[in-house]
Design an enzyme around this catalytic site. Structure first.
Site, PDB file in Angstrom:
ATOM      1  N   LYS A  28     -10.332 -44.496  -5.281  1.00 42.23           N
ATOM      2  CA  LYS A  28     -10.455 -43.145  -5.186  1.00 42.23           C
ATOM      3  C   LYS A  28     -10.065 -42.168  -6.367  1.00 42.23           C
ATOM      4  O   LYS A  28      -8.570 -42.805  -6.459  1.00 42.23           O
ATOM      5  CB  LYS A  28     -10.324 -42.736  -3.429  1.00 42.23           C
ATOM      6  CG  LYS A  28     -10.996 -41.484  -3.741  1.00 42.23           C
ATOM      7  CD  LYS A  28     -10.875 -41.355  -1.779  1.00 42.23           C
ATOM      8  CE  LYS A  28      -9.359 -40.174  -1.305  1.00 42.23           C
ATOM      9  NZ  LYS A  28      -8.694 -39.804  -2.267  1.00 42.23           N
TER      10      LYS A  28
ATOM     11  N   GLU B  80     -14.431 -33.560   1.533  1.00 44.41           N
ATOM     12  CA  GLU B  80     -13.027 -32.783   2.014  1.00 44.41           C
ATOM     13  C   GLU B  80     -13.511 -30.953   2.698  1.00 44.41           C
ATOM     14  O   GLU B  80     -13.476 -30.660   1.297  1.00 44.41           O
ATOM     15  CB  GLU B  80     -11.711 -32.970   1.899  1.00 44.41           C
ATOM     16  CG  GLU B  80     -10.617 -32.446   1.969  1.00 44.41           C
ATOM     17  CD  GLU B  80      -9.188 -33.121   1.234  1.00 44.41           C
ATOM     18  OE1 GLU B  80      -9.062 -34.205   0.956  1.00 44.41           O
ATOM     19  OE2 GLU B  80      -8.275 -32.630   2.090  1.00 44.41           O
TER      20      GLU B  80
HETATM   21  O1  KIV Z   1      -4.678 -38.892  -0.070  1.00 44.01           O
HETATM   22  C1  KIV Z   1      -5.690 -38.633   0.725  1.00 44.01           C
HETATM   23  O2  KIV Z   1      -4.868 -39.037   2.375  1.00 44.01           O
HETATM   24  C2  KIV Z   1      -6.745 -38.442   1.248  1.00 44.01           C
HETATM   25  C3  KIV Z   1      -7.837 -37.984   2.424  1.00 44.01           C
HETATM   26  C4  KIV Z   1      -7.294 -36.509   2.614  1.00 44.01           C
HETATM   27  C5  KIV Z   1      -9.081 -38.044   2.141  1.00 44.01           C
HETATM   28  O3  KIV Z   1      -7.078 -38.084  -0.002  1.00 44.01           O
END
Ligand code: KIV
Length: 280
Positions: free
Chosen positions: A116, A185
Site C-alpha cells: 500500500k 481514510e
Molecule cells: O497504517 C495503517 O494502519 C493504515 C490504515 C489506517 C488504513 O494505513
C-alpha cells in the site's frame, strides 16, 4: 493440505457481488493468527505500527526494515488472508526506480501479497512501475498519515470541493495506473460513496462511511489495547488492555504472596541424583 490465500481476482469479484470485504491491521505473529483464524479476507501490516506498537507520535519514523521485520511475522502467522504491507515514508516518493527496488525488497523478503502506498496523481508513475513488475498495489487517499504535517493534523479530508474533486481524480488515476484496491481514510461518507461507485476496483474505507466495498480498522483500536486518542470512526469490540492488565496484576500478586508457582508448575529430581551432585 495447503490453504490458498485470497487473490486480487476474488476480492474484485466480492465487489461485483456486493459482498463486503474485511481488513484489519496486524503487526506480529499472534495478531496475524487471530485475524486470520477469525476469517478476514485481508490483513494490512500498516505503518500505524509506529503509533500502536513502537510508541512513536506518527508514522514518519517507521523504516523499510521495520516493515519487513513485522511483515515477515504477519505472513508466518496467517494462512488464508491476502497480506498487504505499507511502504513507509520516503521509500516510494523519490523516484520510480527507488520505489520499485524497495517494493521488490518488501515482497521478496516477507512473502506478502501486496503493498500500500499513500497518495494520488503524484505517485502514479511509482504505482505503474510496481504493478508492471507484477506486484499488486493498494492506493491510500484522504487522510494520509505520512503527510500529516502538510494536511495540518489528523482532520477529515475532502470537505472542500476542490479537495473532493482532486480525490476523485486521484482515485481514478490510481485505478488507471494499475492499483487493484484503494483505501479511503477519514472523508465524508458521501465522497466515499461517489468514489466507490466510480471505481471498478474494491474501495476499503476507514472513517469513509458504510457505502465502501469494505472496512479496515487498526487491530489495537478494535481490541481496546491502544491507550492513546481514538478517532471518531473507531468502534472498540473488545477490552483486551483491561483484561491483560488484570492478568499481569494477578501474576504480580501471586508471586509476591508465594502462591505461584504451585507444585504442578515445578520440575523434580531424585534425592540420589541430588546427593551425587552435591558430593565434592
Ligand atoms: O497504517 C495503517 O494502519 C493504515 C490504515 C489506517 C488504513 O494505513
Amino acid at each position: 493440505m495447503t490453504v490458498n490465500r485470497f487473490t486480487t481476482l476474488e476480492l474484485k469479484e466480492m465487489k461485483q457481488r456486493k459482498e463486503k470485504i474485511t481488513m484489519i491491521t496486524a503487526y506480529d505473529y499472534p495478531t496475524a493468527q487471530i485475524a486470520d483464524e477469525a476469517g478476514v479476507e485481508t490483513i494490512l501490516v500498516g505503518d500505524s505500527l509506529g503509533n500502536v506498537v513502537l510508541g512513536y507520535d506518527n508514522t514518519l519514523a517507521v523504516t523499510l526494515n521495520d516493515m519487513i521485520h513485522h511483515g515477515k511475522a504477519v505472513v508466518r502467522g496467517s494462512k488464508r488472508a491476502f497480506v498487504i504491507i505499507d511502504m513507509p515514508f520516503l521509500t516510494y516518493q523519490i523516484n520510480s526506480e527507488d520505489a520499485l527496488r524497495n517494493a521488490g525488497r518488501i515482497i521478496q523478503e516477507t512473502g506478502a501479497q501486496g503493498l500500500k502506498l499513500e497518495g494520488g496523481v503524484e505517485i502514479a508513475e511509482a504505482v505503474k512501475g510496481i504493478t508492471s513488475a507484477g506486484i499488486p498495489v493498494v492506493g491510500h487517499l484522504g487522510l494520509t498519515p505520512q503527510s500529516v504535517g502538510q494536511l495540518g493534523g489528523y482532520k477529515v479530508q475532502g470537505k472542500d470541493p476542490q479537495v473532493a474533486r482532486k480525490m476523485i481524480k486521484d482515485a481514478l488515476t490510481l485505478e488507471d495506473a494499475g492499483a487493484f484496491m484503494v483505501v479511503l481514510e477519514c472523508i465524508p461518507w458521501q465522497l466515499g460513496k461517489v468514489i466507490t461507485e466510480k471505481l471498478s476496483i474494491p474501495v476499503i474505507g476507514i472513517g469513509a462511511g458504510a457505502y465502501c466495498d469494505g472496512q479496515v480498522l487498526v487491530f489495537h483500536d478494535v481490541m481496546g489495547i491502544y491507550a492513546g486518542k481514538r478517532p471518531k470512526f473507531v468502534k472498540q469490540y473488545a477490552a483486551a488492555r483491561d483484561e491483560m492488565k488484570k492478568g499481569v496484576e494477578a501474576y504480580i500478586s501471586e508471586v509476591r504472596q508465594g502462591t505461584y508457582p504451585e507444585e504442578k508448575h515445578t520440575f523434580t529430581m531424585s534425592e540420589e541424583i541430588l546427593e551425587i551432585a552435591l558430593k565434592e
